[in-house]
Design an enzyme around this catalytic site. Structure first.
Site, PDB file in Angstrom:
ATOM      1  CB  THR A 226      -0.991  -0.069   1.390  1.00  0.00           C
ATOM      2  OG1 THR A 226      -0.071   0.363   2.708  1.00  0.00           O
ATOM      3  CG2 THR A 226      -1.188  -0.996   1.501  1.00  0.00           C
TER       4      THR A 226
ATOM      5  CD  GLU B 209      -5.477  -2.303   1.770  1.00  0.00           C
ATOM      6  OE1 GLU B 209      -5.573  -1.319   0.297  1.00  0.00           O
ATOM      7  OE2 GLU B 209      -5.290  -1.395   2.174  1.00  0.00           O
TER       8      GLU B 209
ATOM      9  CE  LYS C 190     -12.870  13.175  19.018  1.00  0.00           C
ATOM     10  NZ  LYS C 190     -13.303  11.731  19.960  1.00  0.00           N
TER      11      LYS C 190
ATOM     12  CD1 TRP D 153     -16.103  11.783  15.658  1.00  0.00           C
ATOM     13  CD2 TRP D 153     -14.114  12.397  15.331  1.00  0.00           C
ATOM     14  NE1 TRP D 153     -15.148  11.122  16.334  1.00  0.00           N
ATOM     15  CE2 TRP D 153     -14.334  11.383  16.079  1.00  0.00           C
ATOM     16  CE3 TRP D 153     -12.903  12.511  14.846  1.00  0.00           C
ATOM     17  CZ2 TRP D 153     -13.326  10.750  16.440  1.00  0.00           C
ATOM     18  CZ3 TRP D 153     -11.590  12.230  15.335  1.00  0.00           C
ATOM     19  CH2 TRP D 153     -11.612  11.132  15.852  1.00  0.00           C
TER      20      TRP D 153
END
Lengths: 530, 530
Positions: A188, A333, A432, A437
């Protein structure tokens, strides 16, 4: 036995090239060289050469399941290496030459490849990598000459082409193994964490390819000329070196040069109909064509993925080039394609990533992985399941999936009433602030849509009082100027007031990862501290 | 285990309906009823009903691998039966209602199905069949009422719909078996020999479906409305009940009525874009539209197969209906699609059957099965290999393939330089005259191309001197007249003189098998003796 049966038929990747060579023998693989020169091979010629790569590797004691690495650009020699390695049942470990030598070496330490197939202009990098990867003993050079000075290295370095000349005679049979055998290994990109190895199998990549070929997905046919700008070291180049011979489409490879001028020349000389790559590449093409007043009349579609596409760029590409933009969503993936917008360009937005085709299923959960009761028009954590989705990373004991077989993508998403996927952010990118959020992707989408803005990123910056506060980073379009108030003014009333970035930073060039994604790890390193 | 892995994903047919129900929940399956009425179900509704069919069958002790037979037209209730049977791992044995009861019973004796799912208007036939098929104990009626008089039969006869009402609760899990499990059983049409059972597996039909969905093959997408005239009792209805939910296309089913008027009405009311069936069906549509001056503006393509398409009919269909005709070649043994002409209608002739797509391979041999040294532009005996090709017929010990895995099709064919397949005749149709072979297909192609001719057939007629001599049978187009000399004159100079048919027979209606093929067994029976 009384039941009767259908013929056995192993889903192995060598069949794609065999098919192309037999049924589309005159279709070509075209590689761009320097100064507009191109190299042409038919699938039939390419197959013969790939067979000899297998023969050579067998002579060099490569056996079923062994990893063989490549460090190379998109060229036909690289395609030959892929089929030569995979056809005999070895595993093609594609390495990204834009990474640091130590990072590449760390991947090689895991895969334990002994042989590296390397583009001539990457030999110095290969030497640097090999210093930290003692398993590597042999370098086979493609697309150029072997450098004369070799520093008394412990490495055996040869031109693959010269070795092929001796690789006559019976080589290993292709596809003589179970279809679940591993075929490829790709790590990745690591923009959000440590790189992890994904092992593709013949079966998973075969089924992934059949998905791409569907009329509602990539819809590649024998009459297409497909430009693969997406690198072969990145998640199978989206499967294009499999999909094109499978249907006899022309495969056009840009080599190392993916600047706008080189791509425009290649598109026009090879009558490219479908071009595939990350957004930044198409921005380069667009700016070149605008600068010189050029055109790409053969081009029908551009398949975009790997990074969010700014709506303004999508609109400019479609109107200036007269093409349909197919947005998409995928991951290493996922082999890598997850969803793709419809090729006919109907109902579309830059944020739409299309619907899943058969073989891919999606699920939205909450933060804890609990399935959301409502799966439409709500934001959730995106999970995916399918034949070409990772189950367990290379070298790991633990599965990458939950008990029901779902893989958590780390993306935040919404799915509309029609089943269209809209990626709304990365879970790891969330900021945060005061215990609540903030989703940077929403701010980036608004800023990125401004005509003056080329690229926009929002990251969390450490803040003593709030924990984190959002910081906006922008790269403006050439010759554009715009003040901070104007930029932030675009956000007013469209985001909660406490989401408003505290500061704006202008960058000459946004740092991007080799995959074309904005490198947020890099941005956080430089700008993330108070 | 260190290698890493991709997710398991079984290629089972229930996944197509699950996908359609989840991601194209509003797409419909439409069934034509009497007087232009139609019944509509979404894939989501159809899936719920098919699940209940599985539950019912489980209650009736149907287990994995058991055969359940259907004797029914193309309707959504039949599709529900398919998925209900196959989803739970039972085998759907489709029976052809146009065969004689004794022939159907002979097939049931082989499959040993206990339960028959029957269209209401075929119940009398089902009773007649069951007299010779003692294993059958239960008839479930779909698409109409259970007849009131039951003759004190040993058979349990019920309306499936009424039984579904009790089939609530947890049914068998779908797809919980190996992908190589058998899913379907269909007997060959027997126009050239005794019918043989072909057992389809989940895997073979799944891969066959993915092939159809390719942009170069059937190219069915979510925006299509697909009219399946090809019967569901004939080789999976060419896989359309699998392909349509897989991409969310609308599936349009004509029920029993496939006359030109009914089809034209259905095409227009359902905005059909792709229609699939044998040539005679499209001749009926054409003649109806010509008679009433009608039109079918939504229709883009007609997929034709199952019998040779006369070039004149192809040209009339294309010019009158404004559609592209996709010719094809297939067999029950091939699931059934072998090759399909390109959907864009480029380089085409009625005789072209297109190129094989990935997953199908072709080989030409001599009479003894020895591979011809040259595979292009020569006529040979056609062999085929692939994931959806029969290996061994139902109930037989011997494989249907040779030592290299090739299945001998019994067709004669040529392959041109571009890889296009041209079927030139049936090996079994060849006429031996004076020790030399005459190929009826070549004569039929010339006669069939005459504007006055609707259908043409050439058979061998017993001859004391020559062994056999060719006899030409023709069905002329309505209101056309043409003398024998004119017909035979068309052959002069285009065939060897000794191939010239000795006699011409005019038929009011050419006998055709239920599949639409000209029934040569029948013709030989009536006209084959001197």
């Amino acid at each position: 036995m009384m039941d009767g049966s259908m013929q056995p038929f192993r889903l192995t990747l060598d069949k794609f090239l065999d098919h192309g060579a037999k049924w589309h023998a005159r279709s070509e693989v075209v590689t761009a060289g320097a100064n507009g020169a191109v190299q042409r091979l038919t699938y039939s010629q390419l197959r013969d050469r790939a067979k000899r790569v297998s023969t050579l590797l067998k002579k060099r004691s490569v056996r079923f399941g062994d990893r063989v690495a490549t460090l190379a650009w998109n060229t036909s020699a690289h395609v030959e290496a892929w089929y030569g390695i995979m056809g005999m049942g070895a595993v093609c470990h594609t390495l990204n030459p834009r990474l640091a030598p130590a990072d590449i070496a760390a991947m090689l330490l895991q895969s334990q490849a002994r042989i590296l197939i390397v583009s001539a202009d990457l030999v110095a990098l290969a030497f640097a990598v090999a210093e930290d990867a003692p398993e590597v003993t042999s370098i086979l050079v493609i697309d150029g000459d072997v450098p004369s000075e070799q520093d008394g290295s412990r490495l055996r370095i040869e031109a693959l082409e010269a070795c092929l000349a001796e690789a006559d005679g019976a080589g290993p049979e292709w596809g003589a193994f179970d279809e679940t055998a591993p075929s490829g290994l790709c790590f990745t990109s690591g923009t959000t964490g440590a790189p992890k190895g994904v092992t593709y199998t013949h079966r998973s990549s075969y089924l992934h390819t059949l998905r791409l070929l569907q009329a509602d997905v990539f819809a590649i046919g024998c009459k297409d000329s497909v430009l693969a700008v997406v690198p072969m070291f990145h998640a199978n180049a989206w499967g294009l070196p499999f999909a094109t011979p499978a249907v006899g489409a022309k495969l056009v490879l840009p080599g190392r040069r993916t600047d706008g001028e080189s791509l425009a020349r290649l598109i026009n000389s090879e009558a490219v109909t479908i071009a595939v790559g990350v957004p930044t590449v198409w921005l380069g093409l667009l700016e070149h064509l605008e600068a010189v007043g050029g055109d790409v009349p053969s081009l029908q579609r551009i398949l975009v993925g790997g990074a969010p596409l700014p709506p303004a760029l999508m609109e400019r590409l479609e109107s200036r080039l007269g093409v349909i933009i197919q947005t998409s969503w995928g991951m290493t993936e996922l082999s890598p394609s997850g969803t793709v917008a419809h090729p006919d360009g109907g109902q579309r937005q830059a944020a739409f990533a299309g619907k899943p085709a058969i073989g891919v299923d999606l699920l939205l959960t909450d933060e804890q992985g609990v399935t959301l009761p409502e799966q439409r028009n709500v934001e959730g954590h995106l999970h995916v399941r399918g034949a070409a989705v990772v189950e367990r990373y290379f070298g790991q004991d633990e599965p990458a999936t939950d008990a029901d077989g779902w893989f958590a993508t780390g993306d935040l998403a919404r799915i509309d009433d029609d089943g269209n996927l809209i990626i709304t952010g990365r879970a790891k990118d969330l900021i945060k602030s005061g215990g609540e959020w903030i989703n940077p992707a929403e701010i980036e989408a608004i800023i990125g849509a401004l005509p003056s803005v080329s690229l926009a990123a929002v990251i969390g910056r450490a803040d003593i009082k709030w924990g984190e506060r959002p910081l906006l980073l922008v790269e403006l379009r050439r010759e554009e100027t715009v003040c901070d108030d104007e930029l932030l003014g675009a956000l007013k009333g469209r985001i909660p007031s406490w989401w408003m970035p505290d500061r704006v930073v202008r960058l000459e060039a946004m740092p991007t990862a080799p995959t074309g994604k904005i490198d947020k790890l890099q941005l956080r390193k430089i700008y993330g501290n108070a």
